[in-house]
Scaffold this motif. Structure first.
Motif, PDB file in Angstrom:
ATOM      1  N   VAL A   1       0.849  -1.201   0.000  1.00 16.40           N
ATOM      2  CA  VAL A   1       0.000   0.000   0.000  1.00 16.40           C
ATOM      3  C   VAL A   1       0.878   1.243   0.000  1.00 16.40           C
ATOM      4  CG1 VAL A   1      -1.729   1.313   1.293  1.00 16.40           C
ATOM      5  CG2 VAL A   1      -1.851  -1.185   1.235  1.00 16.40           C
ATOM      6  N   VAL A   2       0.542   2.179  -0.880  1.00 14.55           N
ATOM      7  CA  VAL A   2       1.197   3.490  -0.892  1.00 14.55           C
ATOM      8  C   VAL A   2       0.294   4.457  -0.139  1.00 14.55           C
ATOM      9  CG1 VAL A   2       2.050   5.383  -2.296  1.00 14.55           C
ATOM     10  CG2 VAL A   2       2.330   3.042  -3.089  1.00 14.55           C
ATOM     11  N   GLU A   3       0.802   5.003   0.944  1.00  9.79           N
ATOM     12  CA  GLU A   3       0.015   5.909   1.778  1.00  9.79           C
ATOM     13  C   GLU A   3       0.211   7.347   1.318  1.00  9.79           C
ATOM     14  OE1 GLU A   3       0.815   5.307   5.916  1.00  9.79           O
ATOM     15  OE2 GLU A   3       1.093   3.129   5.652  1.00  9.79           O
ATOM     16  N   VAL A   4      -0.915   8.009   1.065  1.00 12.20           N
ATOM     17  CA  VAL A   4      -0.862   9.382   0.574  1.00 12.20           C
ATOM     18  C   VAL A   4      -0.231  10.309   1.600  1.00 12.20           C
ATOM     19  CG1 VAL A   4      -2.281  11.365  -0.089  1.00 12.20           C
ATOM     20  CG2 VAL A   4      -2.820   9.091  -0.992  1.00 12.20           C
ATOM     21  N   GLU A   5      -0.572  10.152   2.869  1.00 12.70           N
ATOM     22  CA  GLU A   5      -0.106  11.069   3.904  1.00 12.70           C
ATOM     23  C   GLU A   5       1.111  10.548   4.659  1.00 12.70           C
ATOM     24  OE1 GLU A   5      -3.368  12.188   6.378  1.00 12.70           O
ATOM     25  OE2 GLU A   5      -4.556  12.996   4.723  1.00 12.70           O
ATOM     26  N   ASN A   6       1.871   9.677   4.021  1.00  4.46           N
ATOM     27  CA  ASN A   6       3.110   9.187   4.619  1.00  4.46           C
ATOM     28  C   ASN A   6       4.288   9.918   3.970  1.00  4.46           C
ATOM     29  OD1 ASN A   6       5.367   7.748   5.509  1.00  4.46           O
ATOM     30  ND2 ASN A   6       4.312   5.773   5.458  1.00  4.46           N
ATOM     31  N   PRO A   7       5.011  10.750   4.722  1.00  2.00           N
ATOM     32  CA  PRO A   7       6.101  11.527   4.123  1.00  2.00           C
ATOM     33  C   PRO A   7       7.241  10.671   3.584  1.00  2.00           C
ATOM     34  CG  PRO A   7       6.104  11.746   6.526  1.00  2.00           C
ATOM     35  CD  PRO A   7       4.850  11.035   6.154  1.00  2.00           C
ATOM     36  N   GLU A   8       7.320   9.409   4.000  1.00  2.00           N
ATOM     37  CA  GLU A   8       8.357   8.528   3.456  1.00  2.00           C
ATOM     38  C   GLU A   8       7.974   7.997   2.075  1.00  2.00           C
ATOM     39  OE1 GLU A   8       9.132   5.443   6.219  1.00  2.00           O
ATOM     40  OE2 GLU A   8       9.897   6.766   7.791  1.00  2.00           O
ATOM     41  N   HIS A   9       6.683   8.070   1.726  1.00  2.00           N
ATOM     42  CA  HIS A   9       6.227   7.564   0.429  1.00  2.00           C
ATOM     43  C   HIS A   9       6.161   8.658  -0.636  1.00  2.00           C
ATOM     44  CE1 HIS A   9       4.052   3.841   2.355  1.00  2.00           C
ATOM     45  NE2 HIS A   9       5.362   3.895   2.604  1.00  2.00           N
ATOM     46  N   ASN A  10       5.811   9.887  -0.232  1.00  2.00           N
ATOM     47  CA  ASN A  10       5.708  10.976  -1.214  1.00  2.00           C
ATOM     48  C   ASN A  10       5.685  12.312  -0.464  1.00  2.00           C
ATOM     49  OD1 ASN A  10       2.533  12.079  -1.559  1.00  2.00           O
ATOM     50  ND2 ASN A  10       2.770  10.147  -0.466  1.00  2.00           N
ATOM     51  N   ASP A  11       5.571  13.405  -1.221  1.00  2.00           N
ATOM     52  CA  ASP A  11       5.636  14.757  -0.650  1.00  2.00           C
ATOM     53  C   ASP A  11       4.261  15.390  -0.479  1.00  2.00           C
ATOM     54  OD1 ASP A  11       8.410  14.577  -0.683  1.00  2.00           O
ATOM     55  OD2 ASP A  11       8.556  15.433  -2.704  1.00  2.00           O
TER      56      ASP A  11
END
Length: 367
Positions: free
Chosen positions: A261-271
């Motif tokens: 799962v790619v988490e939208v609000e995870n700073p390690e996954h995206n900005d």
């Protein structure tokens, strides 16, 4: 009234003036009035612009959106779609206007596809200038574009020629924030490499993007660190999703893949969180830069053009007056056969001059 009660009503009357309460007055007035912000999103179709906007503001701005087919996109021109929504959070009201640009970059020949966008930005400046110059200036609606999220495709090796030409065309009119769309299609190394390449090309072509203001020396260390991290994250590589996925008993916004799962609000996954933090914490600065820089540049240029037009009009009037006076002088100077004929000719010339003068007064006013 006792002295203690009087002191409680007016605290520290001896050494307290009261202007320290001014920020509270401004705060109450601003909260009561509410805030206005206009965000423009530009980019090719399929980059997730609408999804990201819905994710940013936790709302659905496009409930019944029509997605055209490939055949329709060939002849499709750029359109402007402005959606306004009232958002309230903890008593603070925000009138958010999102300006979408469907059709941008879809046509085979995209040479003039951004002229409609530039015209829209200028029209909002023109409208604000007209309202500001009017009699009733108390309730001016600010529809000027305060920020432009420009979406860059993750599938190339940097900026496309269309990206460069568009940003160069609008960087003097609006605050540009470059955004790499669909960041989950890139590995971390590819993402960092693409960011560096985009920044190098932006500098190479002299494109001016929005620069976050430096933190003041009296700010706390946490805010200084936040500003440093935000500056280092440009261009923001983001992911958007409106789906709620349950992970470890907790529902989150994200995208479900076979590998995880790619988490939208995870700073390690995206900005995504960094982009939202930048927009919220610097919303006032974006409005001030729009007012003090972009709008003032437009206003001064507009006034210069108006001044040149008035000068040319005055020059044209002076030339016409000189020509008419020369015609009258030539008519009076024509020799007559005798004194009686000369008197009659002088009288006709005077009458002709008066008629000309009356006509010119009608056209240009008293002289």
């Amino acid at each position: 009234m006792s002295q203690s009660a009087e002191k409680g009503k007016f605290p520290e009357a001896a050494g307290y003036v009261g202007f320290a309460n001014l920020p509270n007055q401004v705060h109450r007035k601003s909260v009561k009035k509410g805030f206005e912000f206009t965000l423009m999103v530009v980019g090719e179709s399929g980059l997730g612009k609408s999804t990201l906007i819905n994710s940013l503001f936790l709302t659905d701005l496009y409930p019944e959106r029509y997605i055209p087919g490939a055949a329709e996109k060939i002849e499709r021109t750029v359109q402007i779609e402005a959606s306004t929504v009232e958002i309230e959070e903890r008593g603070v009201k925000l009138r958010l206007t999102v300006v979408d640009t469907p059709g941008y970059g879809d046509a085979i020949n995209s040479q003039d596809c951004f002229k409609t966008i530039i015209q829209y930005i200028d029209n909002q400046f023109e409208r604000y200038l007209h309202d500001e110059s009017g009699l009733n200036r108390r309730h001016i609606v600010d529809n000027r574009v305060h920020c432009c999220f420009y979406f860059i495709s993750p599938f190339g090796h940097g900026l496309k020629p269309l990206d460069v030409e568009f940003m160069k065309a609008i960087h003097s009119k609006v605050n540009i924030v470059p955004v790499i769309a669909k960041a989950d299609t890139l590995t971390l190394k590819e993402r960092d490499r693409l960011k560096r390449r985009i920044l190098d090309e932006i500098a190479e072509h002299g494109i001016r993007i929005y620069q976050l203001p430096d933190a003041d020396s009296d700010e706390d260390e946490e805010f200084k660190e936040q500003t440093r991290v935000l500056k280092a994250s440009i261009p923001f590589a983001v992911i958007g999703s409106n789906q709620l996925i349950e992970v470890k008993g907790k529902k989150i916004r994200g995208r479900l893949y076979p590998w995880g799962v790619v988490e939208v609000e995870n700073p390690e996954h995206n900005d995504f969180l960094k982009l939202r933090t930048m927009l919220v914490t610097h919303m006032q600065d974006l409005q001030e830069v729009t007012q003090d820089l972009h709008y003032e540049n437009f206003r001064s240029e507009r006034l210069k053009r108006a001044g040149r037009a008035v000068e040319e009009d005055v020059v044209d009037k002076d030339q016409i007056l000189l020509q008419k006076e020369a015609e009258v002088s030539r008519a009076v100077a024509i020799p007559g056969s005798d004194a009686t004929g000369q008197d009659a000719l002088d009288g006709a010339a005077v009458k002709h001059f008066e008629d000309l003068r009356t006509h010119i007064r009608t056209l240009f006013g008293e002289f």
